[in-house]
Design a protein around this motif. Sequence first.
Motif, PDB file in Angstrom:
ATOM      1  N   ALA A 116      42.103  61.917  27.679  1.00 53.65           N
ATOM      2  CA  ALA A 116      41.726  60.821  26.776  1.00 53.65           C
ATOM      3  C   ALA A 116      40.260  60.475  27.020  1.00 53.65           C
ATOM      4  O   ALA A 116      39.759  60.566  28.141  1.00 53.65           O
ATOM      5  CB  ALA A 116      42.610  59.610  27.016  1.00 53.65           C
ATOM      6  N   SER A 117      39.590  60.100  25.971  1.00 61.51           N
ATOM      7  CA  SER A 117      38.154  59.803  26.087  1.00 61.51           C
ATOM      8  C   SER A 117      37.827  58.490  25.391  1.00 61.51           C
ATOM      9  O   SER A 117      38.637  57.944  24.631  1.00 61.51           O
ATOM     10  CB  SER A 117      37.332  60.940  25.478  1.00 61.51           C
ATOM     11  OG  SER A 117      37.674  61.139  24.121  1.00 61.51           O
ATOM     12  N   ASN A 118      36.605  58.015  25.673  1.00 61.28           N
ATOM     13  CA  ASN A 118      36.106  56.774  25.063  1.00 61.28           C
ATOM     14  C   ASN A 118      37.088  55.628  25.265  1.00 61.28           C
ATOM     15  O   ASN A 118      37.482  54.928  24.318  1.00 61.28           O
ATOM     16  CB  ASN A 118      35.833  56.981  23.566  1.00 61.28           C
ATOM     17  CG  ASN A 118      34.818  58.074  23.308  1.00 61.28           C
ATOM     18  OD1 ASN A 118      33.814  58.201  24.027  1.00 61.28           O
ATOM     19  ND2 ASN A 118      35.078  58.898  22.293  1.00 61.28           N
ATOM     20  N   LEU A 119      37.454  55.442  26.510  1.00 59.04           N
ATOM     21  CA  LEU A 119      38.472  54.456  26.821  1.00 59.04           C
ATOM     22  C   LEU A 119      37.867  53.098  27.152  1.00 59.04           C
ATOM     23  O   LEU A 119      36.863  52.999  27.854  1.00 59.04           O
ATOM     24  CB  LEU A 119      39.313  54.926  28.012  1.00 59.04           C
ATOM     25  CG  LEU A 119      40.077  56.241  27.832  1.00 59.04           C
ATOM     26  CD1 LEU A 119      40.728  56.654  29.147  1.00 59.04           C
ATOM     27  CD2 LEU A 119      41.112  56.108  26.736  1.00 59.04           C
TER      28      LEU A 119
ATOM     29  N   GLU B  49      42.509  49.992  27.725  1.00 54.78           N
ATOM     30  CA  GLU B  49      43.201  51.259  27.501  1.00 54.78           C
ATOM     31  C   GLU B  49      43.440  51.998  28.811  1.00 54.78           C
ATOM     32  O   GLU B  49      44.501  52.622  28.999  1.00 54.78           O
ATOM     33  CB  GLU B  49      42.403  52.126  26.533  1.00 54.78           C
ATOM     34  CG  GLU B  49      42.436  51.629  25.095  1.00 54.78           C
ATOM     35  CD  GLU B  49      41.501  52.407  24.188  1.00 54.78           C
ATOM     36  OE1 GLU B  49      41.788  52.489  22.983  1.00 54.78           O
ATOM     37  OE2 GLU B  49      40.473  52.929  24.687  1.00 54.78           O
TER      38      GLU B  49
ATOM     39  N   GLN C 223      46.357  50.384  30.402  1.00 55.35           N
ATOM     40  CA  GLN C 223      47.585  50.759  29.700  1.00 55.35           C
ATOM     41  C   GLN C 223      48.018  52.174  30.063  1.00 55.35           C
ATOM     42  O   GLN C 223      49.193  52.435  30.330  1.00 55.35           O
ATOM     43  CB  GLN C 223      47.373  50.651  28.192  1.00 55.35           C
ATOM     44  CG  GLN C 223      48.594  51.061  27.374  1.00 55.35           C
ATOM     45  CD  GLN C 223      48.297  51.229  25.897  1.00 55.35           C
ATOM     46  OE1 GLN C 223      47.156  51.499  25.517  1.00 55.35           O
ATOM     47  NE2 GLN C 223      49.315  51.065  25.060  1.00 55.35           N
ATOM     48  N   ILE C 224      47.053  53.106  30.114  1.00 53.17           N
ATOM     49  CA  ILE C 224      47.372  54.505  30.432  1.00 53.17           C
ATOM     50  C   ILE C 224      47.895  54.624  31.858  1.00 53.17           C
ATOM     51  O   ILE C 224      48.893  55.310  32.116  1.00 53.17           O
ATOM     52  CB  ILE C 224      46.131  55.390  30.221  1.00 53.17           C
ATOM     53  CG1 ILE C 224      45.836  55.541  28.729  1.00 53.17           C
ATOM     54  CG2 ILE C 224      46.317  56.763  30.872  1.00 53.17           C
ATOM     55  CD1 ILE C 224      44.536  56.228  28.429  1.00 53.17           C
TER      56      ILE C 224
ATOM     57  N   ASN D  89      54.924  63.178  23.342  1.00 52.26           N
ATOM     58  CA  ASN D  89      55.222  61.748  23.230  1.00 52.26           C
ATOM     59  C   ASN D  89      56.697  61.470  22.933  1.00 52.26           C
ATOM     60  O   ASN D  89      57.051  60.622  22.115  1.00 52.26           O
ATOM     61  CB  ASN D  89      54.319  61.070  22.197  1.00 52.26           C
ATOM     62  CG  ASN D  89      52.872  61.042  22.640  1.00 52.26           C
ATOM     63  OD1 ASN D  89      52.591  61.048  23.845  1.00 52.26           O
ATOM     64  ND2 ASN D  89      51.952  61.029  21.693  1.00 52.26           N
TER      65      ASN D  89
ATOM     66  N   GLY E  24      49.498  54.285  21.459  1.00 51.31           N
ATOM     67  CA  GLY E  24      48.050  54.416  21.490  1.00 51.31           C
ATOM     68  C   GLY E  24      47.612  55.660  22.238  1.00 51.31           C
ATOM     69  O   GLY E  24      48.074  56.771  21.949  1.00 51.31           O
ATOM     70  N   LYS E  25      46.756  55.480  23.227  1.00 53.31           N
ATOM     71  CA  LYS E  25      46.269  56.608  24.018  1.00 53.31           C
ATOM     72  C   LYS E  25      47.113  56.863  25.263  1.00 53.31           C
ATOM     73  O   LYS E  25      46.781  57.757  26.061  1.00 53.31           O
ATOM     74  CB  LYS E  25      44.810  56.375  24.403  1.00 53.31           C
ATOM     75  CG  LYS E  25      43.874  56.349  23.192  1.00 53.31           C
ATOM     76  CD  LYS E  25      42.428  56.145  23.600  1.00 53.31           C
ATOM     77  CE  LYS E  25      41.520  56.138  22.368  1.00 53.31           C
ATOM     78  NZ  LYS E  25      40.089  55.927  22.718  1.00 53.31           N
ATOM     79  N   ALA E  26      48.169  56.102  25.422  1.00 46.59           N
ATOM     80  CA  ALA E  26      49.116  56.342  26.516  1.00 46.59           C
ATOM     81  C   ALA E  26      50.114  57.393  26.042  1.00 46.59           C
ATOM     82  O   ALA E  26      51.100  57.091  25.373  1.00 46.59           O
ATOM     83  CB  ALA E  26      49.821  55.048  26.902  1.00 46.59           C
ATOM     84  N   GLU E  27      49.836  58.666  26.387  1.00 49.19           N
ATOM     85  CA  GLU E  27      50.610  59.789  25.877  1.00 49.19           C
ATOM     86  C   GLU E  27      51.094  60.676  27.034  1.00 49.19           C
ATOM     87  O   GLU E  27      50.557  60.607  28.140  1.00 49.19           O
ATOM     88  CB  GLU E  27      49.754  60.631  24.933  1.00 49.19           C
ATOM     89  CG  GLU E  27      49.247  59.890  23.704  1.00 49.19           C
ATOM     90  CD  GLU E  27      48.479  60.814  22.782  1.00 49.19           C
ATOM     91  OE1 GLU E  27      48.984  61.115  21.690  1.00 49.19           O
ATOM     92  OE2 GLU E  27      47.372  61.247  23.194  1.00 49.19           O
TER      93      GLU E  27
END
Length: 360
Positions: free
Chosen positions: A160-163, A167, A170-171, A125, A96-99
């Motif tokens: 990352a945006s709009n979290l 999320e 998770q990040i 990633n 997902g957004k965890a990069e």
Amino acid sequence: MIAEGAVFELSATLSSAGLVGSTSAAIEWGDGFESPATSVNGPDATGPLRIRFDYSLDSGNFFGGANQFRRAILQTAADAVIHKFADNLSAITPAGKAEWIPAVFHSSSGPANQPVGTLVSLPRNLVIASNEIIIYAGARDLPGNRVGVGGTGSYSFPAASNLTPAEIQQINAFREVVAGRGQAGALASPQTDLGPWGGSISFDSQTQWYFGNDASGIGDDDVDFISIATHEIAHVLGFGINRTDATTSWDRLATSTEFAGPKARAAYQGNGNVPLQNDHWAAAVLDQYSQPTLMAAQIPRGKRQLFTELDFAAMDDIGWDVLSTKSTITANHRFPDDGSYPVRVVLRGSRSGEIVHEVA
């Protein structure tokens, strides 16, 4: 003094640090006879960690084409260290957004006057399995008398945006895994542990190397590849590593001139802290078994140096969970005459390495 006809019973616990594979022992009795040990009880089992080498930055084919045989030798050097660690490292699995964006010093390209290569970002990633460490290997014309250089990798995190709250959680959890691989002390300040994802090593492309497991073939002017590779891999794993943004577990115990780790102090053939020279052991430093250390600033040509008790002790001090590096040897021999005999034990690893101990 040994009496004529008497049976000499040998039982000794000796260092087998640096040997790769199962350990065997031969006893040189000093009267012209040699025999295998009656028993060798040592830690042949290995820990869970593995080093995976990546050759995608080996643009000069130092390990490619007709030179692919060198990869097996490099793996032997890695196993000499990593197999002695019992740590468990968490997997790095982006989702997902965890990069993340890993980076290393290029192993085959860099400024002509600098030992470290150009910093390059790796594929975004990158997935790293649990208990796996990735090292990017290659070679170039290193400046001066450098024959190798190794260091840990770095990383960054994309914005990352709009979290959502989930999320964000998770990040944050993912970033802690990248930074510490599940080792809580690696997230402390100062650090008391480490959990690297990997790094890079570069070898000098102009050096007269000896590639081989059998150290008896090393010429006087050769540089032993296994010795240098093991040395540089230890740097990737944290020996002598400094950072500008954090106090590393090495820095916590080291000054510019000495290392104060308690395990290292105990394994040092000397008193007090272990002398340092440029984040290496100072010249003439020996371990408790009178073995010259591999992590000295200079490694001589024409011979093989193995990782020693002192080298492993420092790795223990900076956070690695080091397994036993000792073997207990038993043997017996009947001497034909009265006298004093210089008894030596020669320990050998089935894959690589030999250590000679004077025991009587």
